[in-house]
Motif scaffolding. Structure first.
Motif, PDB file in Angstrom:
ATOM      1  N   TYR A  97       0.804  -1.057   0.116  1.00 14.01           N
ATOM      2  CA  TYR A  97       0.012   0.096   0.017  1.00 14.01           C
ATOM      3  C   TYR A  97       0.741   1.306  -0.100  1.00 14.01           C
ATOM      4  CZ  TYR A  97      -4.489  -2.237   0.864  1.00 14.01           C
ATOM      5  OH  TYR A  97      -5.640  -2.895   1.068  1.00 14.01           O
ATOM      6  N   ASP A  98       0.760   2.269  -1.022  1.00 12.49           N
ATOM      7  CA  ASP A  98       1.205   3.437  -0.573  1.00 12.49           C
ATOM      8  C   ASP A  98       0.181   4.496   0.255  1.00 12.49           C
ATOM      9  OD1 ASP A  98      -0.588   4.363  -2.574  1.00 12.49           O
ATOM     10  OD2 ASP A  98       0.236   4.215  -4.224  1.00 12.49           O
ATOM     11  N   ASP A  99       0.615   5.532   0.409  1.00 13.33           N
ATOM     12  CA  ASP A  99      -0.170   6.483   1.532  1.00 13.33           C
ATOM     13  C   ASP A  99      -1.664   6.752   0.590  1.00 13.33           C
ATOM     14  OD1 ASP A  99       1.831   6.089   3.303  1.00 13.33           O
ATOM     15  OD2 ASP A  99       2.287   8.082   2.924  1.00 13.33           O
ATOM     16  N   ILE A 102      -3.933   3.912   0.899  1.00 11.83           N
ATOM     17  CA  ILE A 102      -4.283   3.901   2.419  1.00 11.83           C
ATOM     18  C   ILE A 102      -5.415   4.887   2.633  1.00 11.83           C
ATOM     19  CG2 ILE A 102      -3.697   4.172   4.625  1.00 11.83           C
ATOM     20  CD1 ILE A 102      -1.137   3.059   4.005  1.00 11.83           C
ATOM     21  N   ASP A 103      -5.229   6.192   2.175  1.00 12.62           N
ATOM     22  CA  ASP A 103      -6.285   6.992   2.192  1.00 12.62           C
ATOM     23  C   ASP A 103      -7.681   6.597   1.762  1.00 12.62           C
ATOM     24  OD1 ASP A 103      -4.440   8.592   3.910  1.00 12.62           O
ATOM     25  OD2 ASP A 103      -4.075  10.013   2.154  1.00 12.62           O
TER      26      ASP A 103
END
Length: 243
Positions: A97-99, A102-103
């Motif tokens: 997951y990149d940020d 995730i968001d």
């Protein structure tokens, strides 16, 4: 308290689609929202002539949720049912997951139900009505998941349910359905093979968990038959992971 009109998010596919049919069969007016425009069109075509409205909405975007409810509550001020069914499952390890992703997963699975529940409850309470909210979680929110983000957000949905049961009482009953592995869904198509086999091995009842069977549990929580229930977690998991 009889719910005659209900909002269902994620109504174009899976459990949402099955629940749309079930609610229509029960004589309810259904307002279905989804980000999947072709799926919504197919849903509308399937139920042409029945009391169904479809709306494009991205539950992971606050502005889209607000615009959706602006339209729905203006046209149907007497609506008293909300099913927060829309969700996002990517089926990948947390390391991938990149940020931004995730968001997005948190926005769709947690913030969307928060935004919609808060606005819907405020409307129903101001109107002096009684109603029900049904949230969709997952066994993953109770026992964990190979997709750590999915396990996290579904645990959040369970916590949101219990808290909003207190926040919105006595006007709204708020309950959550916690399914196991549902066939004919995007999650079943994405889940790693070893996890699929693990789910099936753990199930104590035979037969598959279908969208229609889970929709039946949701319909029960919308009905007067569950009039004494709020803050409850109803498992629809073939007895998977006894807990």
């Amino acid at each position: 308290m009889s719910i005659e009109k209900v909002i269902i998010t994620g109504g174009a596919n899976g459990v949402g689609r099955a629940l749309v049919r079930r609610c229509l069969d029960d004589g309810q007016t259904v307002i279905a929202g989804d980000i999947d425009e072709p799926g919504l069109k197919a849903l509308a075509d399937e139920h042409a002539g029945r009391p169904l409205e479809v709306h494009t909405v991205d539950v992971g975007a606050h502005e889209s949720c607000d615009a959706f409810l602006d339209v729905v509550l203006a046209a149907h001020p007497e609506v008293t049912g909300l099913v927060n069914n829309a969700g996002l499952y990517l089926g990948q390890p947390v390391q991938q997951y990149d940020d931004a992703t995730i968001d997005r997963v948190i926005d769709v699975n947690v913030k969307g139900p928060v935004w919609l529940s808060r606005r819907f409850a405020g409307h129903v309470i101001a109107e002096g009505r009684r109603g029900a909210i049904v949230n969709l979680a997952s066994v993953a929110g109770e026992v964990g998941s190979s997709d750590a983000l999915y396990g996290t957000v579904k645990a959040g949905v369970i916590g949101l349910t219990k808290s909003n049961a207190m926040n919105f009482a006595p006007h709204l009953r708020v309950n959550v359905v916690s399914p196991g592995l549902i066939i004919r869904t995007a999650i079943a198509d994405r889940i790693p093979d070893y996890r699929y086999a693990e789910y099936k091995r753990q199930e104590q009842l035979d037969g598959d968990i279908t969208p229609e069977a889970v929709a039946d549990v949701c319909a029960y929580l919308l009905s007067d038959r569950s009039a004494l229930m709020t803050g409850a977690v109803l498992r629809a998991d073939n007895g998977c992971y006894p807990r």
